[in-house]
Design a protein around this motif. Structure first.
Motif, short mmCIF file in Angstrom:
data_model
loop_
_atom_site.label_atom_id
_atom_site.label_comp_id
_atom_site.label_asym_id
_atom_site.label_seq_id
_atom_site.Cartn_x
_atom_site.Cartn_y
_atom_site.Cartn_z
N ARG A 247 21.59 -38.61 12.73
CA ARG A 247 22.03 -37.69 11.53
C ARG A 247 21.07 -37.58 10.49
O ARG A 247 20.91 -36.37 9.79
CB ARG A 247 23.22 -38.04 11.17
N THR A 248 20.50 -38.73 9.77
CA THR A 248 19.58 -38.67 8.83
C THR A 248 18.27 -37.82 9.07
O THR A 248 17.72 -36.90 8.33
CB THR A 248 19.08 -40.04 8.44
N TYR A 249 17.60 -37.96 10.39
CA TYR A 249 16.45 -37.12 10.77
C TYR A 249 16.78 -35.75 10.88
O TYR A 249 16.25 -35.04 10.57
CB TYR A 249 15.96 -37.74 11.99
N SER A 250 18.33 -35.30 11.12
CA SER A 250 18.78 -33.84 11.50
C SER A 250 18.53 -33.40 10.28
O SER A 250 18.19 -31.97 9.93
CB SER A 250 19.97 -33.95 12.30
N LYS A 251 19.19 -34.18 9.08
CA LYS A 251 19.29 -33.73 7.73
C LYS A 251 17.96 -33.34 7.05
O LYS A 251 17.66 -32.35 6.51
CB LYS A 251 19.86 -34.46 6.97
N MET A 252 17.06 -34.24 7.41
CA MET A 252 15.43 -34.01 6.90
C MET A 252 14.94 -32.96 7.68
O MET A 252 14.17 -31.96 6.72
CB MET A 252 14.78 -35.43 7.36
N ALA A 253 15.14 -32.77 9.00
CA ALA A 253 14.75 -31.43 9.59
C ALA A 253 15.17 -30.11 9.02
O ALA A 253 14.64 -29.24 8.74
CB ALA A 253 14.83 -31.57 11.03
N GLU A 254 16.43 -30.39 8.75
CA GLU A 254 17.30 -29.15 8.10
C GLU A 254 16.72 -28.89 6.68
O GLU A 254 16.29 -27.57 6.28
CB GLU A 254 18.64 -29.27 7.82
N MET A 256 13.56 -29.53 5.53
CA MET A 256 12.27 -28.96 5.89
C MET A 256 12.17 -27.62 6.13
O MET A 256 11.25 -27.00 6.04
CB MET A 256 11.52 -29.83 7.08
N LEU A 257 13.09 -27.39 7.32
CA LEU A 257 13.23 -25.83 7.79
C LEU A 257 13.67 -25.00 6.46
O LEU A 257 13.49 -23.82 6.49
CB LEU A 257 14.37 -25.63 8.95
N GLU A 258 14.72 -25.52 5.46
CA GLU A 258 15.19 -24.98 4.53
C GLU A 258 14.00 -24.39 3.55
O GLU A 258 13.88 -23.41 3.06
CB GLU A 258 16.23 -25.61 3.91
N GLY A 259 13.18 -25.38 3.27
CA GLY A 259 11.99 -25.23 2.22
C GLY A 259 10.75 -24.39 2.90
O GLY A 259 10.02 -23.91 2.51
N LYS A 260 10.84 -24.08 4.25
CA LYS A 260 9.77 -23.20 4.76
C LYS A 260 10.14 -21.63 4.22
O LYS A 260 11.20 -21.12 4.51
CB LYS A 260 9.76 -23.14 6.27
N LYS A 261 9.00 -21.12 3.97
CA LYS A 261 9.13 -19.78 3.19
C LYS A 261 9.08 -18.63 4.42
O LYS A 261 8.24 -18.74 5.32
CB LYS A 261 7.94 -19.45 2.35
N PRO A 262 9.91 -17.82 4.20
CA PRO A 262 10.05 -16.88 5.09
C PRO A 262 8.76 -15.88 5.15
O PRO A 262 8.36 -15.64 4.14
CB PRO A 262 11.42 -15.91 4.86
N THR A 302 24.00 -21.06 14.54
CA THR A 302 24.51 -21.30 13.63
C THR A 302 24.47 -22.70 13.17
O THR A 302 24.87 -23.31 12.45
CB THR A 302 26.24 -21.25 13.95
N ASP A 303 23.62 -23.55 13.86
CA ASP A 303 23.07 -24.79 13.31
C ASP A 303 21.65 -24.85 12.66
O ASP A 303 20.66 -24.57 13.25
CB ASP A 303 22.81 -25.80 14.67
N PRO A 304 21.85 -24.96 11.13
CA PRO A 304 20.61 -25.09 10.38
C PRO A 304 19.42 -26.13 10.68
O PRO A 304 18.30 -25.73 10.74
CB PRO A 304 20.94 -25.50 9.21
N ALA A 305 19.95 -27.25 11.40
CA ALA A 305 19.05 -28.13 11.87
C ALA A 305 18.04 -27.66 13.08
O ALA A 305 16.91 -28.16 13.30
CB ALA A 305 19.56 -29.45 12.42
N ARG A 306 18.42 -26.67 13.90
CA ARG A 306 17.96 -26.32 15.00
C ARG A 306 17.08 -24.78 14.75
O ARG A 306 16.03 -24.65 15.37
CB ARG A 306 18.64 -26.16 16.21
N THR A 307 17.62 -24.02 14.11
CA THR A 307 17.23 -22.65 14.00
C THR A 307 16.73 -22.59 12.48
O THR A 307 15.67 -21.19 12.28
CB THR A 307 18.34 -21.79 14.18
N GLY A 308 16.81 -23.09 11.60
CA GLY A 308 16.53 -22.86 10.10
C GLY A 308 17.74 -22.18 9.46
O GLY A 308 18.85 -21.79 9.67
N MET A 309 17.53 -22.47 7.91
CA MET A 309 18.68 -21.90 7.00
C MET A 309 18.96 -20.60 7.14
O MET A 309 20.16 -20.12 7.20
CB MET A 309 18.22 -22.36 5.64
#
Length: 514
Positions: A247-254, A256-262, A302-309
């Motif tokens: 779960r911690t790694y999933s939050k970290m991935a989320e 990282m994807l949230e910080g990615k610029k579109p 609908t999962d931010p950890a898999r598709t991005g925020m």
């Protein structure tokens, strides 16, 4: 020369040119002739020197003492040895109450050793004396383990506790020593305990696992843990620590994807819209596989950890509001209505989709129609119902954690949650909170659905004070407490989620929502 031909003619009297008999006298001469050797059946005579352990004592004794027969020519003939399976070995009577208490006392003695873990009440009660041996010519699965020096009741207790820790739904057959397991990833596993008998499996208990349905990779993950638990090598604390790291790694991935610029050209948004349109078109088809694929796609979107925020926000907005864009944006590429929200509500509240993939009407009696449906169709609807709860849970979690970004300008998460509850009642003529509590009330039969329902309830009550008050009016605390008892006995994830719901319901209206 003529005498030789006369002898040959006498020899071939009653035979055709092919040498076959043509009259009754010739047939009798052939059939009465003694065979030179008896046929040997290798598939039957596995162990000709020793009787099979599955033979009854009477049959085995008669086979050893049976005299050899005499053939027509006076030669000794060895009869074909056919093994007779002792059916009584598979239908032994149940053990008495005293034998069961003895087994529990031996299990308690094992756990009373210094440093041993506390006893967890078992859900699988196996009779040590009634365990069946492996049937003749039964091929065991490769995913089996042979355990010597342990009782079947102790092994069953360890497997039952492992299922509880891994949050696996289990239906136990105490008399047959079998269990039907179902994971949250829809993998179905069959577990069987066998009594090992000499000479093939001497003095051991055999734990056999079979994959009946689902992903093979996920099956082997659960299979490894179950076999380790049967052998006493499964550590529940280590497994919980591993899940926490995941779960911690999933939050970290989320993050990282949230910080990615579109991308500046809007390619990401167009791809997300295209994925949503494909999922909506799949839900509107009348094929089972297409609808299942559409729901699985929405679970990922609908999962931010898999598709991005950004994609998760857009997909969650579609599920909760019915539209891709909010009121402040104007996008020519965004369709007005996709029908995804209606499909989700129909599956959550009615348990199935309409023929066109939309929401069912209240006038249709769901219970009466489901009773006459084909079992495979009912199983498919149950799967879609579980996937719909997972999609709704993901969308409400995004609303809870990122409500300001999901809501339109000037609104917040509470406004979106209240509007969603009101609109769902207008669309389906049913109260969503009452439906979620009904699903939670059937935690004993469907713990995976109850766990997802608890997540939805917690997110709604965290986001909306009005939803919290309405849940209290529906006696939600009593239903959640009952589900908590089920989770403590059989399902750790259900236990965790129901505890969170109780904490949320205990909050006062003046307390700040997080």
């Amino acid at each position: 020369m003529s005498s030789q031909h006369d002898q040959a003619d006498r020899k071939n009297v009653g035979r055709s040119r092919a040498g076959l008999p043509t009259n009754l006298k010739g047939v009798a001469a052939v059939t009465s002739k003694a065979r030179e050797s008896e046929p040997k059946f290798r598939s039957v005579m596995l162990f000709p020197k020793k009787p099979s352990p599955l033979l009854s004592e009477k049959t085995a004794k008669s086979k050893l003492e049976r005299p050899r027969g005499l053939g027509a020519a006076g030669k000794k003939m060895s009869p074909v040895q056919l093994e007779e399976i002792d059916k009584s070995a598979f239908f032994r009577p149940r053990s008495s109450q005293k034998e069961q208490e003895t087994g529990l006392e031996s299990l308690k003695a094992v756990h009373d050793r210094p440093g041993a873990k506390p006893i967890v009440p078992t859900n699988w009660r196996v009779n040590d004396a009634g365990l069946c041996p492996v049937p003749a010519y039964y091929p065991l699965e490769k995913s089996s383990r042979f355990i010597a020096g342990a009782k079947a009741s102790v092994i069953a207790t360890k497997i039952s506790d492992c299922c509880r820790v891994m949050s696996v739904q289990a239906v136990y057959d105490h008399d047959a020593a079998t269990a039907a397991l179902r994971t949250e990833e829809h993998v179905e596993i069959h577990v069987a305990l066998w009594l090992g008998t000499a000479p093939r499996y001497p003095e051991c208990i055999i734990v056999e696992l079979q994959r009946r349905k689902g992903d093979a990779v996920i099956y082997h993950k659960y299979c490894r843990n179950l076999l380790e638990a049967a052998d006493g090598e499964f550590d529940s604390e280590e497994y919980a620590a591993f899940e926490e790291r995941d779960r911690t790694y999933s939050k970290m991935a989320e993050q990282m994807l949230e910080g990615k610029k579109p991308s500046g050209d809007g390619t990401d948004r167009e791809n997300s819209l295209l994925a949503l349109e494909i999922a909506a078109s799949l839900l509107k088809k009348d094929r089972m596989d297409a609808r299942q694929l559409g729901m699985e796609s929405l679970c990922l979107l609908t999962d931010p950890a898999r598709t991005g925020m950004e994609t998760a926000l857009m997909s969650s907005r579609v599920v909760l509001t019915g539209s891709v864009q909010d009121e402040t944006t104007d996008d020519d590429y965004a369709p007005e209505e996709l029908g995804i929200r209606e499909a989700i509500l129909s599956l959550v509240q009615f348990g199935r989709l309409s023929e066109d993939g939309g929401c069912m009407d209240e006038g249709m009696d769901s219970d009466d129609e489901s009773a006459i449906k084909h079992p495979e169709e009912q199983e498919h609807n149950d799967l879609l119902h579980n996937l719909a709860l997972a999609v709704l849970s993901n969308a409400l979690e995004v609303l809870e954690n990122h409500g300001k970004r999901l809501a339109a300008e000037g609104k917040n998460a509470e406004t979106v949650a209240n509007a969603f509850l009101d609109e769902t009642k207008e669309i389906s003529s049913r109260d969503l909170l009452k439906t979620l509590l009904n699903v939670l009330g059937s935690a004993g039969k469907k713990p995976h659905d109850a766990c997802l329902s608890a997540q939805c309830l917690r997110s709604l009550c965290e986001a909306s004070k009005d939803a919290r008050r309405r849940a209290r009016d529906l006696s939600a605390k009593k239903v959640v407490s009952t589900a908590l008892d089920v989770g403590r006995r059989t399902h750790v994830k259900l236990e965790t989620e129901t505890e969170k719901v109780l904490k949320t319901l205990a909050k006062t209206d003046g307390e700040e929502d997080h």
